[in-house]
Each structure stands twice: as structure tokens, then as C-alpha cells.
Design an enzyme around this catalytic site. Structure first.
Site, PDB file in Angstrom:
ATOM      1  N   CYS A  40       0.816  -1.212   0.000  1.00 32.96           N
ATOM      2  CA  CYS A  40       0.000   0.000   0.000  1.00 32.96           C
ATOM      3  C   CYS A  40       0.852   1.266   0.000  1.00 32.96           C
ATOM      4  CB  CYS A  40      -0.935  -0.016   1.217  1.00 32.96           C
ATOM      5  SG  CYS A  40      -2.037  -1.428   1.274  1.00 32.96           S
ATOM      6  N   LYS A  54      10.216   1.344  -9.676  1.00 39.83           N
ATOM      7  CA  LYS A  54      11.633   1.648  -9.797  1.00 39.83           C
ATOM      8  C   LYS A  54      12.205   2.115  -8.476  1.00 39.83           C
ATOM      9  CE  LYS A  54      10.122   6.070 -11.531  1.00 39.83           C
ATOM     10  NZ  LYS A  54       8.920   5.938 -10.752  1.00 39.83           N
TER      11      LYS A  54
END
Length: 165
Positions: A13, A101
């Protein structure tokens, strides 16, 4: 509506998952099938706050998302130190992998992730959105204006050689 929708499960989350899940919900060929967190309460709140479809399953573990047969692909916004573990597990469960990333802590971890995806026959993608963003197209257009900047050169030639800055 497209014939096939990619059914995503989200592992975690993190704040970045708010933006990516919004994009998934706006896309005509994706849906969010599941969300997993270390805490069921946190996953429930995240799904509600981000307007996940009522059909989205909510789990108190990442493993449960990977075990869900209604999940085709997983988005992994977890800390980079956890990427290799969860990407490899996802690939082993035949889930396509979208990693936030940076995708790995080092090239060895990236090689492990790529090998797992290749051996399981699943797709791998990183969440580098800048190359798909309209701003990037505009930047290329502006920078290609030889009247303004002359002829620009770069280290890497897209045709496979060096331009020799």
C-alpha cells in the site's frame, strides 16, 4: 470494452501505488482484482480510499495475492530490497510482473528477476513512466529543433553505435 482485461494484484500500500492504481482504474484493458498488505486493515482502507472495484479481493498478505487465480499480473511497489523475493515468487506462480523503480539493488538481482520471468514465460516491466509520458515527446520535439540547439549528439545512438560526443 476490450476482449481481454489484465487483472492486476497489488503487493503493498505504498503511496506510489495510489497513482498507479488510479491509472489502472482509468485504463480500459486493466482491472484491479486484489490488493495485499501485511495488515488486512491497511489493505481494506487502501482499497476503499482508492475506489477499487467492489469485486477486488483484499488480503492481509502478499502470498494470498500471488495465490489468487483471478490475478494475471502483479504490481510491486514494495521497497527495492524486497523486489527480488516477490518478483521471483510472482513469476514462479505464472504472474506477470510490474516492478516499481528502481527494480533491483544491483545487476545481479535484476538478472535473477529476469531469469525467473523468462523461465516461467511471464512478462517483466518496470514502472518507468517517463518514456511514455507526453512531456517526453514534447522534450524530444523541442530538443530536435536545430535552429535553437544545433545538432545534438549523445553517447548512445539508437541505431546501435556511439555518436562519439
Amino acid at each position: 470494452m476490450p476482449e481481454t482485461q489484465i487483472r492486476f494484484g497489488i503487493l503493498g500500500c505504498a503511496n506510489i501505488a495510489r497513482k498507479v492504481s488510479r491509472a489502472m482504474l482509468l485504463s480500459p484493458n486493466t482491472t484491479i482484482s486484489a490488493i495485499g498488505s501485511r495488515s488486512l486493515e491497511k489493505a481494506i482502507a487502501f482499497a476503499s480510499e482508492n475506489h477499487f472495484p467492489e469485486s477486488a479481493k483484499v488480503y492481509g498478505s502478499y502470498d494470498a495475492v500471488l495465490d489468487d487465480l483471478d490475478v494475471d499480473a502483479v504490481y510491486v511497489p514494495l521497497p527495492t530490497s524486497l523486489h527480488v523475493r516477490w518478483a521471483v515468487l510472482a513469476a514462479e506462480k505464472k504472474k506477470h510482473v510490474l516492478l516499481e523503480k528502481p527494480v533491483a539493488l544491483n545487476v545481479g538481482e535484476l538478472d535473477t528477476i529476469l531469469a525467473a520471468c523468462e523461465s516461467s514465460g511471464v512478462q517483466f516491466m518496470d514502472a518507468t513512466m517517463w518514456m511514455h509520458h507526453p512531456r517526453t515527446v514534447k522534450m524530444k520535439e523541442v530538443l530536435s529543433d536545430e535552429q535553437r540547439f544545433g545538432q545534438l549528439k549523445s553517447d548512445l545512438n539508437p541505431r546501435g553505435g556511439s555518436d562519439g560526443c
